[in-house]
Write a protein that holds these residues in place. Structure first.
Motif, PDB file in Angstrom:
ATOM      1  N   LYS A   2       8.749 -14.843   9.632  1.00 49.15           N
ATOM      2  CA  LYS A   2       7.842 -13.962   8.894  1.00 49.15           C
ATOM      3  C   LYS A   2       8.596 -12.774   8.295  1.00 49.15           C
ATOM      4  CE  LYS A   2       3.652 -11.234   9.298  1.00 49.15           C
ATOM      5  NZ  LYS A   2       2.579 -10.746  10.152  1.00 49.15           N
ATOM      6  N   GLN A   3       9.536 -12.200   9.063  1.00 51.66           N
ATOM      7  CA  GLN A   3      10.299 -11.053   8.574  1.00 51.66           C
ATOM      8  C   GLN A   3      11.163 -11.440   7.368  1.00 51.66           C
ATOM      9  OE1 GLN A   3       9.998  -7.820   9.568  1.00 51.66           O
ATOM     10  NE2 GLN A   3       8.273  -8.645  10.707  1.00 51.66           N
ATOM     11  N   ILE A   4      11.686 -12.648   7.357  1.00 47.49           N
ATOM     12  CA  ILE A   4      12.495 -13.119   6.231  1.00 47.49           C
ATOM     13  C   ILE A   4      11.629 -13.251   4.984  1.00 47.49           C
ATOM     14  CG2 ILE A   4      13.846 -15.075   5.337  1.00 47.49           C
ATOM     15  CD1 ILE A   4      14.827 -15.454   8.272  1.00 47.49           C
ATOM     16  N   ILE A   6       8.869 -11.619   4.334  1.00 49.18           N
ATOM     17  CA  ILE A   6       8.535 -10.264   3.897  1.00 49.18           C
ATOM     18  C   ILE A   6       9.710  -9.650   3.151  1.00 49.18           C
ATOM     19  CG2 ILE A   6       8.023  -7.915   4.694  1.00 49.18           C
ATOM     20  CD1 ILE A   6       6.328  -9.233   6.936  1.00 49.18           C
ATOM     21  N   ALA A   7      10.926  -9.858   3.649  1.00 44.52           N
ATOM     22  CA  ALA A   7      12.116  -9.324   2.990  1.00 44.52           C
ATOM     23  C   ALA A   7      12.294  -9.918   1.595  1.00 44.52           C
ATOM     24  CB  ALA A   7      13.357  -9.596   3.846  1.00 44.52           C
ATOM     25  N   ILE A   8      12.048 -11.202   1.446  1.00 46.19           N
ATOM     26  CA  ILE A   8      12.135 -11.855   0.130  1.00 46.19           C
ATOM     27  C   ILE A   8      11.077 -11.287  -0.798  1.00 46.19           C
ATOM     28  CG2 ILE A   8      11.820 -14.050  -1.088  1.00 46.19           C
ATOM     29  CD1 ILE A   8      13.088 -15.388   1.438  1.00 46.19           C
ATOM     30  N   ASP A   9       9.878 -11.095  -0.277  1.00 43.75           N
ATOM     31  CA  ASP A   9       8.781 -10.511  -1.045  1.00 43.75           C
ATOM     32  C   ASP A   9       9.163  -9.106  -1.523  1.00 43.75           C
ATOM     33  OD1 ASP A   9       6.352  -9.644  -2.063  1.00 43.75           O
ATOM     34  OD2 ASP A   9       5.194 -10.220  -0.307  1.00 43.75           O
ATOM     35  N   GLN A  10       9.717  -8.291  -0.635  1.00 45.41           N
ATOM     36  CA  GLN A  10      10.138  -6.941  -1.002  1.00 45.41           C
ATOM     37  C   GLN A  10      11.269  -6.967  -2.021  1.00 45.41           C
ATOM     38  OE1 GLN A  10      10.936  -5.470   2.938  1.00 45.41           O
ATOM     39  NE2 GLN A  10       8.956  -4.436   3.064  1.00 45.41           N
ATOM     40  N   LEU A  11      12.161  -7.946  -1.908  1.00 43.56           N
ATOM     41  CA  LEU A  11      13.245  -8.087  -2.874  1.00 43.56           C
ATOM     42  C   LEU A  11      12.686  -8.359  -4.270  1.00 43.56           C
ATOM     43  CD1 LEU A  11      16.218  -8.395  -3.718  1.00 43.56           C
ATOM     44  CD2 LEU A  11      16.046 -10.802  -3.024  1.00 43.56           C
ATOM     45  N   PHE A  12      11.744  -9.298  -4.375  1.00 40.97           N
ATOM     46  CA  PHE A  12      11.136  -9.587  -5.677  1.00 40.97           C
ATOM     47  C   PHE A  12      10.442  -8.353  -6.241  1.00 40.97           C
ATOM     48  CE2 PHE A  12      11.490 -14.149  -4.640  1.00 40.97           C
ATOM     49  CZ  PHE A  12      12.033 -14.578  -5.839  1.00 40.97           C
ATOM     50  N   ASN A  13       9.763  -7.609  -5.387  1.00 42.09           N
ATOM     51  CA  ASN A  13       9.107  -6.390  -5.840  1.00 42.09           C
ATOM     52  C   ASN A  13      10.135  -5.407  -6.384  1.00 42.09           C
ATOM     53  OD1 ASN A  13       6.810  -4.596  -6.155  1.00 42.09           O
ATOM     54  ND2 ASN A  13       7.708  -3.442  -4.481  1.00 42.09           N
ATOM     55  N   ARG A  57      -5.264  -6.158  -0.078  1.00 32.48           N
ATOM     56  CA  ARG A  57      -5.777  -4.925   0.523  1.00 32.48           C
ATOM     57  C   ARG A  57      -5.190  -4.729   1.912  1.00 32.48           C
ATOM     58  NH1 ARG A  57      -9.291  -4.033   4.251  1.00 32.48           N
ATOM     59  NH2 ARG A  57     -10.230  -6.086   4.097  1.00 32.48           N
ATOM     60  N   GLN A  58      -5.149  -5.803   2.690  1.00 27.37           N
ATOM     61  CA  GLN A  58      -4.568  -5.728   4.033  1.00 27.37           C
ATOM     62  C   GLN A  58      -3.081  -5.355   3.975  1.00 27.37           C
ATOM     63  OE1 GLN A  58      -5.348  -9.018   6.658  1.00 27.37           O
ATOM     64  NE2 GLN A  58      -7.432  -9.250   5.899  1.00 27.37           N
ATOM     65  N   ALA A  59      -2.360  -5.901   2.989  1.00 34.16           N
ATOM     66  CA  ALA A  59      -0.941  -5.575   2.836  1.00 34.16           C
ATOM     67  C   ALA A  59      -0.764  -4.096   2.499  1.00 34.16           C
ATOM     68  CB  ALA A  59      -0.308  -6.445   1.750  1.00 34.16           C
ATOM     69  N   TYR A  60      -1.616  -3.586   1.635  1.00 40.48           N
ATOM     70  CA  TYR A  60      -1.566  -2.175   1.259  1.00 40.48           C
ATOM     71  C   TYR A  60      -1.858  -1.289   2.468  1.00 40.48           C
ATOM     72  CZ  TYR A  60      -2.888   2.223  -0.978  1.00 40.48           C
ATOM     73  OH  TYR A  60      -2.989   3.538  -1.332  1.00 40.48           O
ATOM     74  N   GLU A  61      -2.895  -1.626   3.222  1.00 40.29           N
ATOM     75  CA  GLU A  61      -3.254  -0.842   4.410  1.00 40.29           C
ATOM     76  C   GLU A  61      -2.150  -0.918   5.467  1.00 40.29           C
ATOM     77  OE1 GLU A  61      -7.155  -2.228   5.484  1.00 40.29           O
ATOM     78  OE2 GLU A  61      -8.085  -1.132   3.815  1.00 40.29           O
ATOM     79  N   SER A  62      -1.488  -2.061   5.561  1.00 39.51           N
ATOM     80  CA  SER A  62      -0.360  -2.203   6.483  1.00 39.51           C
ATOM     81  C   SER A  62       0.772  -1.253   6.106  1.00 39.51           C
ATOM     82  CB  SER A  62       0.142  -3.649   6.477  1.00 39.51           C
ATOM     83  OG  SER A  62       1.303  -3.782   7.234  1.00 39.51           O
ATOM     84  N   GLU A  63       1.007  -1.112   4.801  1.00 42.32           N
ATOM     85  CA  GLU A  63       2.028  -0.165   4.336  1.00 42.32           C
ATOM     86  C   GLU A  63       1.634   1.262   4.701  1.00 42.32           C
ATOM     87  OE1 GLU A  63       4.909  -0.846   2.997  1.00 42.32           O
ATOM     88  OE2 GLU A  63       4.717  -2.889   2.273  1.00 42.32           O
ATOM     89  N   LEU A  64       0.369   1.602   4.504  1.00 45.48           N
ATOM     90  CA  LEU A  64      -0.091   2.951   4.839  1.00 45.48           C
ATOM     91  C   LEU A  64       0.029   3.236   6.335  1.00 45.48           C
ATOM     92  CD1 LEU A  64      -3.328   3.330   2.674  1.00 45.48           C
ATOM     93  CD2 LEU A  64      -1.082   4.334   2.250  1.00 45.48           C
ATOM     94  N   ASP A  65      -0.300   2.230   7.145  1.00 41.89           N
ATOM     95  CA  ASP A  65      -0.226   2.373   8.603  1.00 41.89           C
ATOM     96  C   ASP A  65       1.197   2.236   9.128  1.00 41.89           C
ATOM     97  OD1 ASP A  65      -2.963   2.615   8.638  1.00 41.89           O
ATOM     98  OD2 ASP A  65      -3.313   0.511   9.166  1.00 41.89           O
ATOM     99  N   ARG A  66       2.106   1.815   8.246  1.00 42.56           N
ATOM    100  CA  ARG A  66       3.509   1.582   8.608  1.00 42.56           C
ATOM    101  C   ARG A  66       3.634   0.497   9.676  1.00 42.56           C
ATOM    102  NH1 ARG A  66       6.843   6.214   7.189  1.00 42.56           N
ATOM    103  NH2 ARG A  66       8.126   5.792   9.010  1.00 42.56           N
ATOM    104  N   SER A  67       2.676  -0.417   9.736  1.00 40.23           N
ATOM    105  CA  SER A  67       2.673  -1.440  10.787  1.00 40.23           C
ATOM    106  C   SER A  67       3.720  -2.527  10.580  1.00 40.23           C
ATOM    107  CB  SER A  67       1.278  -2.048  10.935  1.00 40.23           C
ATOM    108  OG  SER A  67       0.843  -2.608   9.736  1.00 40.23           O
ATOM    109  N   GLN A  68       4.382  -2.552   9.422  1.00 36.72           N
ATOM    110  CA  GLN A  68       5.450  -3.527   9.198  1.00 36.72           C
ATOM    111  C   GLN A  68       6.773  -3.046   9.779  1.00 36.72           C
ATOM    112  OE1 GLN A  68       4.471  -1.350   6.989  1.00 36.72           O
ATOM    113  NE2 GLN A  68       6.168  -0.710   5.708  1.00 36.72           N
TER     114      GLN A  68
END
Length: 77
Positions: A2-4, A6-13, A57-68
């Protein structure tokens, strides 16, 4: 694994001008009211993650909560 993903997703962003620590899902939710292509992308992403209600929305809220982040980094000073 899962972390990999997410890292790929962040790279594309980041490759497309976003913040390095934000996922495309979070960015699509955050930007959806500013430009039509972000709203369309949010709909597409939410459709791809059909088993999760309001994925972006859940991904955005996760960023706000710093849960990642690791637990040590979640503390707010």
């Amino acid at each position: 694994m899962k972390q990999i993903l997410i890292a790929i997703d962040q790279l594309f962003n980041a490759l497309f001008g976003g913040w390095a620590d934000e996922t495309l899902s979070s960015r699509a939710w955050r930007q959806q009211h500013r430009k039509t292509h972000w709203r369309i992308l949010r709909i597409i992403i939410d459709s791809l993650f059909f088993w999760e209600a309001d994925h972006c929305r859940q991904a955005y809220e996760s960023e706000l909560d710093r849960s990642q982040l690791p637990p040590e980094f979640r503390r707010v000073k």
